[in-house]
Design a protein around this motif. Structure first.
Motif, PDB file in Angstrom:
ATOM      1  N   UNK A 174       0.824  -1.201   0.000  1.00  0.00           N
ATOM      2  CA  UNK A 174       0.000   0.000   0.000  1.00  0.00           C
ATOM      3  C   UNK A 174       0.868   1.265   0.000  1.00  0.00           C
ATOM      4  N   UNK A 175       1.930   1.241   0.804  1.00  0.00           N
ATOM      5  CA  UNK A 175       2.837   2.386   0.859  1.00  0.00           C
ATOM      6  C   UNK A 175       3.529   2.615  -0.483  1.00  0.00           C
ATOM      7  N   UNK A 176       3.933   1.517  -1.140  1.00  0.00           N
ATOM      8  CA  UNK A 176       4.607   1.625  -2.439  1.00  0.00           C
ATOM      9  C   UNK A 176       3.670   2.221  -3.485  1.00  0.00           C
ATOM     10  N   UNK A 177       2.409   1.834  -3.434  1.00  0.00           N
ATOM     11  CA  UNK A 177       1.439   2.385  -4.380  1.00  0.00           C
ATOM     12  C   UNK A 177       1.242   3.885  -4.160  1.00  0.00           C
ATOM     13  N   UNK A 178       1.293   4.294  -2.901  1.00  0.00           N
ATOM     14  CA  UNK A 178       1.177   5.731  -2.612  1.00  0.00           C
ATOM     15  C   UNK A 178       2.373   6.498  -3.179  1.00  0.00           C
ATOM     16  N   UNK A 179       3.556   5.878  -3.109  1.00  0.00           N
ATOM     17  CA  UNK A 179       4.755   6.521  -3.652  1.00  0.00           C
ATOM     18  C   UNK A 179       4.650   6.718  -5.163  1.00  0.00           C
ATOM     19  N   UNK A 180       3.976   5.781  -5.826  1.00  0.00           N
ATOM     20  CA  UNK A 180       3.887   5.845  -7.279  1.00  0.00           C
ATOM     21  C   UNK A 180       3.160   7.099  -7.768  1.00  0.00           C
ATOM     22  N   UNK A 181       2.304   7.651  -6.912  1.00  0.00           N
ATOM     23  CA  UNK A 181       1.590   8.870  -7.322  1.00  0.00           C
ATOM     24  C   UNK A 181       2.525  10.079  -7.377  1.00  0.00           C
ATOM     25  N   UNK A 182       3.621  10.013  -6.611  1.00  0.00           N
ATOM     26  CA  UNK A 182       4.611  11.103  -6.611  1.00  0.00           C
ATOM     27  C   UNK A 182       5.985  10.585  -7.048  1.00  0.00           C
ATOM     28  N   UNK A 183       5.962   9.647  -7.962  1.00  0.00           N
ATOM     29  CA  UNK A 183       7.171   8.944  -8.351  1.00  0.00           C
ATOM     30  C   UNK A 183       8.265   9.896  -8.855  1.00  0.00           C
ATOM     31  N   UNK A 184       7.874  10.905  -9.630  1.00  0.00           N
ATOM     32  CA  UNK A 184       8.860  11.771 -10.279  1.00  0.00           C
ATOM     33  C   UNK A 184       9.475  12.791  -9.314  1.00  0.00           C
ATOM     34  N   UNK A 185       8.796  13.085  -8.215  1.00  0.00           N
ATOM     35  CA  UNK A 185       9.293  14.121  -7.308  1.00  0.00           C
ATOM     36  C   UNK A 185      10.023  13.563  -6.090  1.00  0.00           C
ATOM     37  N   UNK A 186       9.811  12.297  -5.803  1.00  0.00           N
ATOM     38  CA  UNK A 186      10.434  11.719  -4.611  1.00  0.00           C
ATOM     39  C   UNK A 186      11.911  11.431  -4.843  1.00  0.00           C
ATOM     40  N   UNK A 187      12.730  11.490  -3.802  1.00  0.00           N
ATOM     41  CA  UNK A 187      14.147  11.142  -3.930  1.00  0.00           C
ATOM     42  C   UNK A 187      14.310   9.670  -4.327  1.00  0.00           C
ATOM     43  N   UNK A 188      15.294   9.426  -5.138  1.00  0.00           N
ATOM     44  CA  UNK A 188      15.535   8.072  -5.627  1.00  0.00           C
ATOM     45  C   UNK A 188      15.820   7.110  -4.461  1.00  0.00           C
TER      46      UNK A 188
END
Length: 356
Positions: free
Chosen positions: A57-71
């Motif tokens: 669930x957490x990983x899916x939430x990250x996917x919504x901001x994939x381009x802005x989050x730190x690698x």
């Protein structure tokens, strides 16, 4: 004159009973231990499943901001997901193995219990000396045990050579895929395709393995359709023509008779392939009103029939087939000579109205 053979038989049966009782008690202890391990593993699987759900669930939430989050955050999240999924996969595999071991131990315990009941019931007290005297059933009991162990050894070899080694390869290929996901996606796809192909092959082997153990269609459709399917599969896997001819009225028989006919034919086909190096095998089944008769004939190396039944050759297969058939009131005959192939015919009486 002292009957030394009788005394030896008495000691032999007494020792056999004592060892069987000990083995049965050990099996019961093993069952208690494995029950504890299963409960512990099931609890761990449940915990990891919940953790996997949270991380997914957490990983899916990250996917919504994939381009802005730190690698680094993304990498951490996927590594955590991969770790929990791998641990969950391992624990599920361990749980399934424990459950399989439990089923095998339960079958072994049931078999040991029956052997104890059989030997206790077929042994009689001697007129003096307080020892039990072995009866003519002792060789049959020993042969049952030998056959059971031979079957188990065969199953272990099959599981080790096919399923176990394939699963080891799956794990290795999955690890290779993981390594190449970020650095070489093309190589990762290649490895995934190889993994998919291996999984398909293993699935096919497992289906064959299950069919050999106990084909479900034997219960659903009866012995004749099952034998036809088995002969087709045998021919496909080994490249040997195995024509099957059925005469009489095709119908359902009592379950124990259908099982015996199928197992006898199955073992005779394996003997012709593995021991006789046959290049042609044919099966004939006659469903008469009062008995079912089966003939398996091959063009293999043949053997001396007397050597098989007088103990000069180390084999229990054909002797067991004969005993299994005779226990149902049937007969088994063998015609064979060295270099002239083998013809085995057995017949089992059947009731006119079986209710099937």
């Amino acid at each position: 004159m002292v009957d030394t053979a009788g005394i030896e038989n008495e000691f032999s049966l007494a020792s056999f009973l004592e060892e069987t009782h000990k083995d049965y008690e050990q099996t019961q202890r093993d069952l208690k231990e494995i029950d504890i391990l299963i409960k512990q593993s099931a609890a761990e699987v449940e915990r990891l499943a919940q953790r996997n759900s949270q991380v997914t669930s957490y990983t899916r939430q990250l996917q919504t901001n994939f381009e802005t989050l730190p690698r680094e955050d993304i990498k951490e999240a996927y590594e955590a997901l991969n770790d929990v999924q791998q641990r969950l996969f391992t624990m599920r595999g361990q749980l399934e193995k424990l459950q399989s071991d439990q089923r095998n131990l339960e079958r072994l315990a049931e078999f040991q219990r029956k052997i104890i009941e059989l030997t206790d019931g077929t042994a009689s007290l001697p007129s003096s000396g307080g020892r039990r005297r072995a009866t003519g059933d002792q060789p049959n009991v020993i042969r049952v045990i030998q056959t059971e162990e031979a079957v188990r050894q065969g199953l272990v070899r099959k599981m080790h050579d096919s399923v176990a080694s394939s699963i080891s390869n799956f794990i290795l290929q999955a690890e290779i895929c993981q390594r190449f996901f970020d650095v070489n996606p093309d190589r990762a796809r290649t490895e995934l395709n190889a993994l998919k192909s291996s999984a398909g092959s293993t699935f096919s082997n497992v289906k064959d393995f299950i069919f050999d153990l106990r084909p479900m269609m034997l219960d659903d459709l009866g012995v004749i359709p099952t034998l036809r399917r088995y002969a087709e599969s045998f021919q496909e896997k080994n490249g040997l023509p195995v024509p099957i001819t059925v005469t009489g009225v095709e119908r359902r028989l009592e379950s124990h008779i259908e099982v015996t006919v199928f197992r006898n034919v199955q073992e005779l086909l394996q003997n012709a392939l593995n021991h006789a190096q046959a290049t042609q095998i044919q099966i004939q089944i006659d469903m008469a009103s009062e008995q079912v008769t089966a003939v398996v004939e091959d063009n293999g190396t043949g053997f001396n029939v007397e050597d098989i039944f007088n103990g000069n050759q180390k084999t229990i297969g054909l002797s067991t087939l004969r005993e299994r058939t005779e226990m149902l009131g049937g007969e088994l005959g063998i015609q064979s000579n060295l270099g002239q192939g083998t013809r085995v015919e057995f017949s089992i009486p059947i009731a006119e109205d079986t209710g099937f």
